[in-house]
Design a protein around this motif. Structure first.
Motif, PDB file in Angstrom:
ATOM      1  N   ALA A   8      12.815   7.540 -13.400  1.00  0.00           N
ATOM      2  CA  ALA A   8      13.274   6.854 -14.612  1.00  0.00           C
ATOM      3  C   ALA A   8      12.290   7.105 -15.744  1.00  0.00           C
ATOM      4  CB  ALA A   8      13.398   5.357 -14.337  1.00  0.00           C
ATOM      5  N   GLY A   9      12.827   7.451 -16.917  1.00  0.00           N
ATOM      6  CA  GLY A   9      11.999   7.614 -18.102  1.00  0.00           C
ATOM      7  C   GLY A   9      11.263   8.920 -18.208  1.00  0.00           C
ATOM      8  N   VAL A  10      11.532   9.887 -17.305  1.00  0.00           N
ATOM      9  CA  VAL A  10      10.779  11.137 -17.302  1.00  0.00           C
ATOM     10  C   VAL A  10      11.291  12.131 -18.335  1.00  0.00           C
ATOM     11  CG1 VAL A  10      12.098  12.506 -15.624  1.00  0.00           C
ATOM     12  CG2 VAL A  10       9.597  12.640 -15.643  1.00  0.00           C
ATOM     13  N   GLY A  11      12.466  11.882 -18.915  1.00  0.00           N
ATOM     14  CA  GLY A  11      12.977  12.752 -19.973  1.00  0.00           C
ATOM     15  C   GLY A  11      14.051  13.720 -19.538  1.00  0.00           C
ATOM     16  N   LYS A  12      14.795  13.364 -18.489  1.00  0.00           N
ATOM     17  CA  LYS A  12      15.850  14.270 -18.002  1.00  0.00           C
ATOM     18  C   LYS A  12      16.934  14.470 -19.055  1.00  0.00           C
ATOM     19  CE  LYS A  12      16.727  11.397 -14.712  1.00  0.00           C
ATOM     20  NZ  LYS A  12      15.684  10.406 -15.031  1.00  0.00           N
ATOM     21  N   SER A  13      17.400  13.383 -19.653  1.00  0.00           N
ATOM     22  CA  SER A  13      18.478  13.480 -20.644  1.00  0.00           C
ATOM     23  C   SER A  13      18.029  14.268 -21.860  1.00  0.00           C
ATOM     24  CB  SER A  13      18.935  12.083 -21.064  1.00  0.00           C
ATOM     25  OG  SER A  13      19.458  11.366 -19.959  1.00  0.00           O
ATOM     26  N   ALA A  14      16.800  14.011 -22.328  1.00  0.00           N
ATOM     27  CA  ALA A  14      16.295  14.742 -23.497  1.00  0.00           C
ATOM     28  C   ALA A  14      16.213  16.229 -23.209  1.00  0.00           C
ATOM     29  CB  ALA A  14      14.929  14.196 -23.894  1.00  0.00           C
ATOM     30  N   LEU A  15      15.777  16.576 -21.998  1.00  0.00           N
ATOM     31  CA  LEU A  15      15.697  17.991 -21.623  1.00  0.00           C
ATOM     32  C   LEU A  15      17.082  18.613 -21.567  1.00  0.00           C
ATOM     33  CD1 LEU A  15      14.303  20.529 -20.582  1.00  0.00           C
ATOM     34  CD2 LEU A  15      14.246  19.500 -18.297  1.00  0.00           C
ATOM     35  N   ALA A  16      18.052  17.918 -20.962  1.00  0.00           N
ATOM     36  CA  ALA A  16      19.407  18.459 -20.860  1.00  0.00           C
ATOM     37  C   ALA A  16      20.016  18.665 -22.242  1.00  0.00           C
ATOM     38  CB  ALA A  16      20.286  17.527 -20.020  1.00  0.00           C
ATOM     39  N   ILE A  40      26.847  16.265 -17.999  1.00  0.00           N
ATOM     40  CA  ILE A  40      27.118  14.997 -17.313  1.00  0.00           C
ATOM     41  C   ILE A  40      25.776  14.296 -17.130  1.00  0.00           C
ATOM     42  CG2 ILE A  40      28.092  13.920 -15.264  1.00  0.00           C
ATOM     43  CD1 ILE A  40      29.731  16.505 -14.870  1.00  0.00           C
ATOM     44  N   ASP A  41      25.581  13.221 -17.861  1.00  0.00           N
ATOM     45  CA  ASP A  41      24.281  12.561 -17.941  1.00  0.00           C
ATOM     46  C   ASP A  41      24.262  11.299 -17.076  1.00  0.00           C
ATOM     47  OD1 ASP A  41      21.710  12.337 -18.842  1.00  0.00           O
ATOM     48  OD2 ASP A  41      22.221  11.777 -20.885  1.00  0.00           O
ATOM     49  N   ASN A  42      23.103  11.051 -16.458  1.00  0.00           N
ATOM     50  CA  ASN A  42      22.855   9.802 -15.709  1.00  0.00           C
ATOM     51  C   ASN A  42      23.855   9.586 -14.573  1.00  0.00           C
ATOM     52  OD1 ASN A  42      20.568   8.691 -17.256  1.00  0.00           O
ATOM     53  ND2 ASN A  42      22.054   8.617 -18.935  1.00  0.00           N
ATOM     54  N   ALA A  43      24.114  10.622 -13.811  1.00  0.00           N
ATOM     55  CA  ALA A  43      24.990  10.477 -12.644  1.00  0.00           C
ATOM     56  C   ALA A  43      24.231   9.756 -11.524  1.00  0.00           C
ATOM     57  CB  ALA A  43      25.455  11.842 -12.168  1.00  0.00           C
ATOM     58  N   ARG A  44      24.957   8.971 -10.736  1.00  0.00           N
ATOM     59  CA  ARG A  44      24.352   8.266  -9.602  1.00  0.00           C
ATOM     60  C   ARG A  44      24.732   8.892  -8.271  1.00  0.00           C
ATOM     61  NH1 ARG A  44      26.209   4.161 -12.753  1.00  0.00           N
ATOM     62  NH2 ARG A  44      27.932   3.702 -11.332  1.00  0.00           N
ATOM     63  N   GLY A  85      36.939  24.511 -12.768  1.00  0.00           N
ATOM     64  CA  GLY A  85      37.193  25.295 -11.563  1.00  0.00           C
ATOM     65  C   GLY A  85      36.986  26.781 -11.724  1.00  0.00           C
ATOM     66  N   THR A  86      36.742  27.261 -12.951  1.00  0.00           N
ATOM     67  CA  THR A  86      36.600  28.702 -13.168  1.00  0.00           C
ATOM     68  C   THR A  86      35.179  29.025 -13.603  1.00  0.00           C
ATOM     69  OG1 THR A  86      37.455  28.372 -15.404  1.00  0.00           O
ATOM     70  CG2 THR A  86      39.022  29.101 -13.735  1.00  0.00           C
ATOM     71  N   PRO A  87      34.704  30.239 -13.316  1.00  0.00           N
ATOM     72  CA  PRO A  87      33.292  30.572 -13.530  1.00  0.00           C
ATOM     73  C   PRO A  87      32.898  30.802 -14.980  1.00  0.00           C
ATOM     74  CG  PRO A  87      34.458  32.478 -12.664  1.00  0.00           C
ATOM     75  CD  PRO A  87      35.429  31.336 -12.630  1.00  0.00           C
ATOM     76  N   THR A  88      33.804  30.612 -15.921  1.00  0.00           N
ATOM     77  CA  THR A  88      33.442  30.821 -17.325  1.00  0.00           C
ATOM     78  C   THR A  88      32.723  29.625 -17.924  1.00  0.00           C
ATOM     79  OG1 THR A  88      35.668  30.080 -17.917  1.00  0.00           O
ATOM     80  CG2 THR A  88      35.305  32.454 -17.764  1.00  0.00           C
ATOM     81  N   ALA A  89      32.654  28.528 -17.191  1.00  0.00           N
ATOM     82  CA  ALA A  89      32.021  27.305 -17.693  1.00  0.00           C
ATOM     83  C   ALA A  89      30.634  27.136 -17.085  1.00  0.00           C
ATOM     84  CB  ALA A  89      32.890  26.092 -17.369  1.00  0.00           C
ATOM     85  N   MET A  90      29.846  26.267 -17.710  1.00  0.00           N
ATOM     86  CA  MET A  90      28.540  25.871 -17.165  1.00  0.00           C
ATOM     87  C   MET A  90      28.439  24.359 -17.237  1.00  0.00           C
ATOM     88  SD  MET A  90      24.682  27.014 -18.281  1.00  0.00           S
ATOM     89  CE  MET A  90      23.240  26.214 -17.547  1.00  0.00           C
ATOM     90  N   VAL A  91      27.776  23.767 -16.231  1.00  0.00           N
ATOM     91  CA  VAL A  91      27.648  22.314 -16.150  1.00  0.00           C
ATOM     92  C   VAL A  91      26.172  21.955 -16.024  1.00  0.00           C
ATOM     93  CG1 VAL A  91      28.300  20.228 -14.905  1.00  0.00           C
ATOM     94  CG2 VAL A  91      29.890  22.163 -15.010  1.00  0.00           C
ATOM     95  N   LEU A  92      25.721  21.004 -16.856  1.00  0.00           N
ATOM     96  CA  LEU A  92      24.388  20.419 -16.744  1.00  0.00           C
ATOM     97  C   LEU A  92      24.544  18.979 -16.265  1.00  0.00           C
ATOM     98  CD1 LEU A  92      22.551  21.569 -20.014  1.00  0.00           C
ATOM     99  CD2 LEU A  92      22.122  22.354 -17.694  1.00  0.00           C
ATOM    100  N   VAL A  93      23.832  18.622 -15.204  1.00  0.00           N
ATOM    101  CA  VAL A  93      23.914  17.273 -14.636  1.00  0.00           C
ATOM    102  C   VAL A  93      22.512  16.686 -14.603  1.00  0.00           C
ATOM    103  CG1 VAL A  93      24.607  15.896 -12.644  1.00  0.00           C
ATOM    104  CG2 VAL A  93      25.850  17.992 -13.188  1.00  0.00           C
TER     105      VAL A  93
END
Length: 667
Positions: A368-376, A444-448, A459-467
């Motif tokens: 918590a508080g390490v800066g994950k969201s800011a980095l993403a 997708i931020d703050n997933a549990r 579903g297709t490889p043209t996208a990128m996801v940051l979690v």
């Protein structure tokens, strides 16, 4: 042999050798027959001119100089020498001490060729001296400035005499022991210079080609700029003193980058987007803050799309509906510091996404508080130009339901409405169909849990996801997991300085350093502390440091409207609801002042066997409530230790004297 022409013929032969090597390096041929054809003479006549048996006519001589790449004062000087010979006057010979066959190259490791042979330049100060003079391209350099760069900012008291000795040795190296070399390294008032006519110079040629391109049509200019860029052989100024590299390397690299941008822009204007995409990706990764490469890369990717995909984009995401390109990323944080390695890795992943045969997923996890969201968010802003179909963002801490998020995504994308009360599976299928083959970035931020994330994945490889998540989530195979740690002390101080300003922090460096340590180098704590000081501009920084010295009040001090370090920790602690034994061990560890501990010591503290204790420690590690810097070794950060101490009372864990029976056993 034409009287007086021997020296000039030797000069011509040296110029031909230089031009021949340059042409070979550029991937084109240059031969004596081709030169003869270019200047309009027979091959036998050219051989006679080079051998010194025949003096070439004035126009032929000038054409030869042009063919050999001789320009400016040097060309005029040689033409005058030729004319003097022609009218029978004794012309001033081309002095050997001018070293007409020298080639200087600094666009990469320093290199000097004399009559085609590579010269060995030993000595850091001698290389720095030569490079500093060459950088000025014929302009004098003051001796004091030369001393600064030669001795890396700390010249000795004897620097004048030492410099003269280095200049003398450099002259001998450049022109040989038989010549003084004073026409190569020339004394000028209180300094030295290397005249432009002393030899050919790759930086001068680079500038000449760059200027020439501005007068050419696009196709010719593109080829000319490519020729200029080919002169660069590697990193510049890597073999001189840091003082000279610091002062000059950035300017040189900026000149190259500007020319490369011009060349790639011309490539796109000529319809050669396929040629430019790879270089533009590299340029964006090297210079993420430059706007032009990002814009050019987006144009190149768009231009390289198949016509059917372009037509589909013009019709919009929703078929007959109004076309929408979502831009949902939150604002970037200007005070963001650190994590350069992770940002570079995410940049590379984004570049790979277009060529991958699977959805590229990067998962950032940390305490918590390490800066994950800011980095993403910082990463997303750096790479968004690679995803021209848009960027979607969802904070699952605020909206934990995938149904709610998918409904909003589809509405944002102007998708056709679904029937009332759709199931999660129906919404996920509609989303995947709707974004198929789209160059889309999803954050997708703050997933549990992984169950929250999986329905939101394209579903297709043209996208990128940051979690981002606190735990390492078991997402799809191939997911790239990145653990995010707290900042180093230097970066924590840098973050405080950026938020508070140089003027406020410059006068209290000790207090700033202490504040960074009291905040555990944790970005959230640092931001809260800085926000409190910004709210109270009359407070000295040392005043907040004094208030934080009382550990019992530290977490209470580290809160501000809308943000609380205690609340952030509490969310992680709440995840231990299903493991009361782990929660109890966490509270016990908070009473311990040991910096690091093992499972054996923790088992004595908890009164459990080692195997059971190790399982509980791994539960706490997964919840990011303790750290495990090495196998079998554990550590609890100071701020989490204070949080754990707050939860010891009223739990039946203490003995009423602030000391647990378990702690007494291992004290």
């Amino acid at each position: 042999m034409h009287v007086g022409y021997e020296g000039l013929a030797a000069e011509l032969r040296g110029l031909f050798l230089i031009a021949e090597r340059r042409a070979r390096a550029e991937g084109r041929g240059l031969t004596k027959p081709s030169v003869a054809k270019r200047v309009g003479v027979s091959a036998s006549s050219l051989y006679a001119y080079l051998a010194g048996t025949t003096l070439p006519p004035s126009d032929v001589f000038d054409a030869l100089l042009i063919a050999f790449g001789v320009e400016g004062p040097r060309r005029a000087y040689l033409a005058t020498v030729r004319d003097h010979i022609a009218i029978g006057r004794r012309a001033e010979p081309v002095p050997a001490k001018v070293a007409p066959s020298l080639e200087f190259a600094i666009l990469g490791p320093l290199r000097v060729l004399r009559s085609g042979s590579l010269m060995r330049l030993s000595g850091l100060r001698r290389r720095t001296l030569l490079t500093a003079l060459l950088l000025e391209q014929g302009r004098p350099v003051e001796a004091g400035r030369l001393a600064e760069v030669m001795w890396d900012g700390c010249p000795p008291a004897s620097w004048r005499g030492d410099m003269q000795a280095h200049v003398s040795r450099l002259r001998r190296v450049l022109c040989g022991p038989a010549e003084s070399g004073q026409a190569v390294v020339v004394r000028s008032h209180d300094g030295y210079l290397i005249p432009a006519e002393a030899g050919s110079f790759d930086l001068t040629e680079f500038d000449r080609l760059s200027a020439l391109a501005s007068r050419q049509n696009p196709a010719e200019a593109c080829a000319t700029l490519r020729q200029a860029l080919a002169l660069w052989r590697g990193p510049v100024l890597a073999d001189v003193t840091p003082e000279l590299a610091r002062s000059a390397a950035h300017g040189l690299n900026e000149r190259r980058t500007s020319v490369l941008e011009r060349q790639l822009e011309l490539e796109l204007s000529l319809g050669r987007s396929g040629n430019a995409i790879g270089e533009l990706r590299d340029l964006v990764a090297e210079h993420p803050g430059r706007e032009l490469p990002r814009r050019l890369l987006a144009q190149a990717i768009e231009a390289s799309r198949p016509p059917a995909v372009k037509a589909g984009k013009r019709r919009g995401f929703g078929g007959g509906n109004t076309a929408v390109t979502p831009q949902e990323l939150p604002p970037d944080m200007p005070s963001f510091v650190g994590h350069e390695a992770q940002l570079a890795e995410l940049d590379a992943l984004a570049g790979h996404a277009e060529r991958a045969d699977y959805v590229v997923i990067a998962a950032l996890s940390g305490a918590a508080g390490v800066g994950k969201s800011a980095l993403a968010i910082r990463s997303a802003h750096r790479i968004k130009h690679l995803f021209p179909d848009g960027q979607l963002y969802a904070d699952l801490r605020e909206t934990g339901s995938a149904v709610v998020v998918l409904t909003r995504f589809l509405r944002t994308l102007a998708a056709a409405p679904v029937h009332p009360d759709p199931t999660l599976e129906e919404l996920a299928a509609r989303f995947r169909s709707h974004v198929a083959d789209k160059r889309l970035l999803v954050v997708i931020d703050n997933a549990r849990t992984a169950a929250q994330v999986n329905p939101l994945l394209p579903g297709t490889p043209t996208a990128m996801v940051l979690v981002t998540s606190r735990r390492v989530l078991p997402l799809m195979p191939g997911t790239v997991h990145k653990g995010i740690a707290t900042l180093s002390h230097r970066l924590a101080v840098d973050l405080l300085t950026r938020m508070l300003g140089d003027e406020r922090t410059r006068g209290e460096p000790v207090a700033v350093a202490m504040l960074a340590r009291q905040c555990g180098h944790l970005p959230l704590a640092l931001c809260i502390a800085a926000a409190r000081l910004i709210e109270r501009p009359h407070w000295p920084i040392a005043m907040l440091v004094g208030r934080l010295t009382d550990e019992r009040q530290r977490l209470s001090e580290l809160q501000i409207a809308g943000q609380s370090l205690r609340g952030s920790f509490a969310a992680s602690y709440a995840e231990l609801a299903d493991s009361p034994a782990a929660a109890r061990l966490f509270r016990l560890l908070g009473q311990w002042n040991r910096l690091e501990f093992t499972a054996v010591a923790a088992s004595a503290l908890a009164g459990l066997n080692e195997v059971a204790t190790e399982r509980l420690l791994e539960t706490l590690t997964s919840a990011q409530l303790i750290e495990s810097p090495a196998p079998g070794c554990y550590r609890m950060p100071d701020l989490l230790r204070l949080f754990a101490r707050e939860h010891i009372s009223g739990r039946g864990d203490d003995d009423g004297a602030g000391r647990t029976p378990e702690l007494s056993r291992v004290a």
